[in-house]
Design a protein around this motif. Structure first.
Motif, PDB file in Angstrom:
ATOM      1  N   LYS A  69       0.813  -1.222   0.000  1.00  0.00           N
ATOM      2  CA  LYS A  69       0.000   0.000   0.000  1.00  0.00           C
ATOM      3  C   LYS A  69       0.850   1.278   0.000  1.00  0.00           C
ATOM      4  O   LYS A  69       0.324   2.357  -0.211  1.00  0.00           O
ATOM      5  CB  LYS A  69      -0.929   0.026   1.210  1.00  0.00           C
ATOM      6  N   SER A  70       2.162   1.163   0.236  1.00  0.00           N
ATOM      7  CA  SER A  70       3.048   2.329   0.226  1.00  0.00           C
ATOM      8  C   SER A  70       4.376   1.917  -0.396  1.00  0.00           C
ATOM      9  O   SER A  70       4.717   0.725  -0.438  1.00  0.00           O
ATOM     10  CB  SER A  70       3.287   2.847   1.646  1.00  0.00           C
ATOM     11  N   ARG A  71       5.140   2.916  -0.868  1.00  0.00           N
ATOM     12  CA  ARG A  71       6.439   2.616  -1.480  1.00  0.00           C
ATOM     13  C   ARG A  71       7.379   1.954  -0.478  1.00  0.00           C
ATOM     14  O   ARG A  71       8.197   1.129  -0.845  1.00  0.00           O
ATOM     15  CB  ARG A  71       7.059   3.895  -2.037  1.00  0.00           C
TER      16      ARG A  71
END
Length: 166
Positions: A32-34
């Motif tokens: 969901k995030s880098r």
């Protein structure tokens, strides 16, 4: 995205719109995030899904015979102006085209993924390194006799000050 010391950006307005691309679907991942993304697809065993737009589903005919496929995708959160970068695992600056960083003028990424299953709306895969919802550009079969070059070298990586195993 903040730049690391020594990184260089492209001059303003040097990116033109020369090509026409169509997203054929998207990739569903647990990332969901880098920060959650692995550095490369082989850095995770997580299962992911390629969701194809209905009009592209006929294009997977015969793909069920493949154990692995090459997936091309658009790293839509990438910084497109970096032309020289310093990887987290190295103290030296390198040209963007010598790296596999998502930050590049045209943030097209590729991964060789294991094809686990053909599903009614796409593919179930393993070994991909992108954010959930990443736009999909293309899928091609992986041919080991054509696509693998076991003795290929990336000299700067072999000499990196603080190497991070792939």
């Amino acid at each position: 995205m903040p730049k690391r010391p020594g990184e260089m950006e492209l001059a303003e307005n040097c990116l033109s719109q020369d090509a026409w691309l169509s997203f054929i679907g998207h990739i569903q991942t647990p990332f969901k995030s880098r920060e959650m993304c692995p550095r490369n697809g082989r850095g995770t065993d997580e299962v992911a899904y390629i969701k194809l737009k209905p009009e592209f589903l006929p294009g997977v005919k015969s793909l069920e015979t493949c154990s692995h496929v090459i997936v091309f995708y658009w790293m839509h959160h990438a910084m497109r102006t970096l032309i020289q970068q310093r990887p987290k695992f190295d103290t030296d600056i390198h040209g963007t085209f010598a790296l596999r960083s998502p930050n590049r003028p045209n943030p097209i990424a590729i991964s060789v993924v294991e094809l686990l299953e053909i599903q009614p709306d796409g593919l179930k895969i393993r070994y991909i390194d992108c954010l959930d919802g990443t736009p999909l550009l293309d899928i091609k079969p992986y041919f080991p006799h054509t696509d693998a070059i076991p003795d290929a070298q990336v000299g700067w990586f072999d000499k990196a000050t603080t190497p991070d195993p792939i």
